[in-house]
Design an enzyme around this catalytic site. Structure first.
Site, PDB file in Angstrom:
ATOM      1  N   GLU A   1      -2.454 -76.048 -13.427  1.00 52.94           N
ATOM      2  CA  GLU A   1      -3.349 -75.387 -12.473  1.00 52.94           C
ATOM      3  C   GLU A   1      -3.624 -76.217 -11.229  1.00 52.94           C
ATOM      4  OE1 GLU A   1      -3.802 -73.216 -16.258  1.00 52.94           O
ATOM      5  OE2 GLU A   1      -3.856 -75.354 -15.760  1.00 52.94           O
TER       6      GLU A   1
ATOM      7  N   HIS B   1     -12.117 -68.049 -21.818  1.00 53.83           N
ATOM      8  CA  HIS B   1     -11.283 -67.035 -21.164  1.00 53.83           C
ATOM      9  C   HIS B   1     -12.116 -65.847 -20.682  1.00 53.83           C
ATOM     10  CE1 HIS B   1      -8.206 -69.297 -23.330  1.00 53.83           C
ATOM     11  NE2 HIS B   1      -7.267 -68.678 -22.635  1.00 53.83           N
TER      12      HIS B   1
END
Length: 748
Positions: free
Chosen positions: A475, A544
């Site tokens: 990321e 999440h």
């Protein structure tokens, strides 16, 4: 894989006369190298002195002792090639600036602006906004800038190299960074991405043996430990299957030859080389560093191989220069820095009135575009309601048949296609990829897989792997590479699979992306989009399911966009891709299947313009994303069951925020309810309420003056998103909760 390290220290360095004879360098080159080394040295000595006098303020990390690395490396590249620098970046900035000087006046101006920047003056390269750790002329010298956080410049350098490869410019990127950064996660992510992307990058590790006070591989000083179990950082090149070189960082000629070969390889083969320059900093990490972690004997040993001594001795031994000529070079360099110091001392301070200038690229939309979109949004809402009515009244046997019947009706009546949000997002990207060859899509599983929620489905088949690029699970590198590519003229749409994962990329997104334009004096543009999704609804728990938009609203320099319908998703994303500012575009995972009408053809929705999705007179509900749909459902119940006429505003863009539309609505209704799925504390709803309270109307009145009841902030509970469905639902606002809140505020 046949990995081996080329340790050039074990080989004789060619004589200067040989290199001159072969046309590799000229005698003037060597003299200029020495002058530049002297200029950097005198600059650093002057900075050290001025820090002690508190004339230069803040932290300065001096490059004295390491000059041969910057000078030798930058001597190998052409104008138009790119460098990426670090917090210890005076040498890089000095050397690259000299490369772009065509006259003595240019050279004086260059060093003048460098010294002025360190003093925080208006005449500095960054107008005093960057200072020592962020010194760079990003506009003219192709310097991506220097970063104050260790390892922060590595991923942008990879992105810049990707951009040069993509544009087929033939340019290369030199990425300078220290030994300390090679123990950071950003190092691995960036080197791995560079190797797998096969980009024209030369990674130059300035190994000065210490990461602040911690020895890289050990010290004889009692009480010290070590940062690594390896002696040579170059061995890490094996992990990426790239050539690795070790060079004497005190010898400018050795550095020049090693980097020259790597630059040729990068330019010809688009292959990264990792070069470890063994060097030493004369001063401590910063001025306050007493250097107790190393011995005086060690310092003396390294000072005997001062880059100035090494190069001067070569010139004398080969009778290319007499001592008198070397003294003149030294004196000229000294004079340049003395002149720069006087210039900086005499320069004006920045005007405090300009403190907020150049955070963003100023963007505006013609009023006719805003009005046209407003009318289009109303038409879309009409079509949305018509679709619901057609489906509800359909005599079809299945929902699918009813939807297909409604689809045909909506297309015939409104000339709009029905699609879900995932399809709208994919279509927006496809249209922008067709419209602008500089648009690329990159991220985890965006290619063959089509995105975790199918929001890039079909793009690979049409645009290929050159423009739809799968990356590793990295990321920080994804975000940083997007920044670097944007700085070099690409418009990347970088996908981070879940907004929760943005936490890993915040340094790149905020410090390197959002702050870039401001830090470097308003000269840079970062036209990138970071796409992601968040929210609850799938029972996938805290890591999440977060809604972190408030985090992203906080730092200056970012736009934050959150669509609620397919129409909004397409138009807002297209506008975000065309923006010259970095935009975080957050979809909601539970809305990807949400179907709605989308006008045919090209359109954008101006960023920073809210949409009044339902007009009303009794209360104003302000929301965005999935909660905007909940608010509409609540407004319908309020009207049908309780005769309460609620106005629903979808802000669409949290930053910039259309506070005027909100204020005008609450001025009419007297009541404000904000609805957000983000956490309650310091959340978006509280920011919207505060902005409204402070809003000043043209008649001098404030938003607060028009409230008939205390504002209500509905938001997620301050608990990590739970997995269990009943708990998950209980943790966020619901339609029923919105209904009850509005009823209570209206009834008083």
């Amino acid at each position: 894989m046949n990995f081996c390290i080329d340790d050039t220290r074990k080989k004789p360095v060619p004589k200067l006369k040989e290199l001159i004879r072969d046309g590799i360098i000229s005698i003037d080159d060597t003299k200029d190298w020495l002058r530049t080394i002297y200029e950097i040295r005198f600059f650093e000595e002057k900075v050290y002195d001025l820090l002690g006098q508190n004339i230069i303020k803040g932290a300065s990390h001096l490059y004295a002792g390491e000059e041969a690395v910057a000078v030798g490396a930058i001597a190998t590249i052409e104008r138009g090639d790119v460098i990426a620098s670090t917090h210890r970046g005076h040498g890089h900035c000095g050397a690259i600036g000299n490369k772009y000087c065509d006259s003595e006046e240019d050279r004086r101006r260059h060093w003048n602006q460098m010294m002025a920047e360190l003093m925080g003056k208006e005449t500095g390269y960054c107008k005093g906004r960057g200072g020592s750790m962020h010194i760079a002329e990003v506009e003219k010298n192709n310097n991506l800038g220097s970063t104050g956080i260790v390892g922060g410049n590595q991923a942008p350098a990879v992105g810049a190299a990707f951009a040069e490869k993509y544009k087929k410019t033939g340019k290369v990127v030199l990425s300078f960074f220290g030994d300390g950064s090679t123990n950071c996660g950003s190092f691995h992510e960036s080197m791995n991405m560079s190797a797998t992307f096969k980009v024209p990058l030369v990674a130059i590790i300035e190994n000065n043996l210490y990461g602040m006070s911690v020895p890289f591989c050990g010290s004889e000083v009692k009480g010290t430990l070590r940062a690594s179990n390896i002696v040579d950082i170059a061995v890490r090149g094996a992990a990426y299957d790239v050539p690795a070189v070790i060079v004497d960082g005190q010898d400018v000629v050795a550095v020049f030859l090693a980097v020259r070969a790597a630059v040729e390889k990068a330019r010809k083969d688009c292959r990264m080389t990792m070069i470890e320059a063994k060097t030493y900093r004369w001063y401590g990490h910063s001025r306050s560093d007493p250097r107790e972690y190393r011995t005086k004997a060690e310092e003396k040993c390294w000072r005997e191989r001062d880059p100035i001594i090494v190069l001067s001795q070569k010139l004398l031994d080969e009778k290319l220069c007499a001592q008198e000529e070397l003294d003149k070079i030294k004196d000229k360099a000294f004079s340049t820095i003395e002149t720069a110091t006087k210039f900086a001392m005499d320069s004006p301070w920045p005007n405090p009135a300009d403190v907020a200038k150049d955070v963003y690229v100023e963007e505006s939309y013609p009023q006719e575009i805003i009005e046209s979109e407003k009318a289009m949004a109303a038409k879309v809402m009409e079509a949305t309601n018509a679709f619901s009515e057609i489906v509800a009244s359909s005599g079809a046997k299945t929902k699918k048949e009813a939807a297909e019947h409604a689809r045909a009706q909506i297309k015939a009546r409104y000339n709009m296609e029905l699609m879900n949000i995932a399809q709208a997002v994919s279509l927006a990207q496809a249209e922008e990829l067709r419209r602008d060859k500089n648009v690329v899509v990159m991220g985890e599983d965006v290619g063959l897989y089509g995105g975790a929620y199918q929001a890039t489905r079909g793009l690979l088949a049409e645009f290929g792997t050159e423009r739809v690029i799968d990356t590793a699970i990295s990321e920080a590198a994804i975000a940083g590479a997007a920044v670097g590519a944007a700085l070099r003229g690409i418009r990347p749409v970088a996908e981070i699979m879940y907004v929760d994962f943005v936490t890993i990329a915040m340094d790149q997104l905020v410090h390197v992306g959002a702050y870039n334009r401001y830090m470097f004096g308003g000269k840079a543009k970062v036209p990138m989009v970071l796409r992601t999704e968040g929210g609850v609804g799938r029972c996938i728990a805290a890591h999440h399911s977060e809604s972190l938009e408030a985090w992203l609203m906080h730092p200056p320099g970012l736009y934050v966009v959150m669509p609620s319908t397919p129409y909004d998703a397409k138009g807002l994303l297209k506008a975000a891709i065309r923006s010259d500012n970095p935009v975080v575009f957050i979809e909601h995972k539970s809305t990807y299947g949400q179907v709605g009408p989308v006008p045919q053809g090209d359109y954008i929705i101006p960023l920073g313009v809210a949409d009044t999705k339902r007009a009303g007179k009794d209360a104003t509900i302000v929301s965005y994303s999935r909660m905007a749909m909940f608010s509409l459902d609540a407004a319908k119940i309020l009207a049908e069951k309780y005769d309460i006429d609620a106005e629903v505003i979808d802000v669409r863009t949290l930053k910039p925020l259309d506070i005027k539309t909100i204020a005008e609505s609450v001025r009419k209704t007297g009541r404000l309810i904000t609805v957000s799925e983000g956490f309650c504390t310091c959340g978006a709803g509280r920011e919207i309420t505060c902005r409204f309270m402070e809003y000043r109307f043209s008649d001098g009145s404030f938003g607060f003056d028009y409230l008939d009841a205390a504002p209500v902030n509905l938001a997620a509970l301050d608990v990590p998103p739970p997995m269990s469905e009943p708990l998950e639902s209980a943790s966020i606002p619901s339609v029923d909760k919105i209904v009850e809140a509005v009823k209570k505020v209206v009834s008083g």
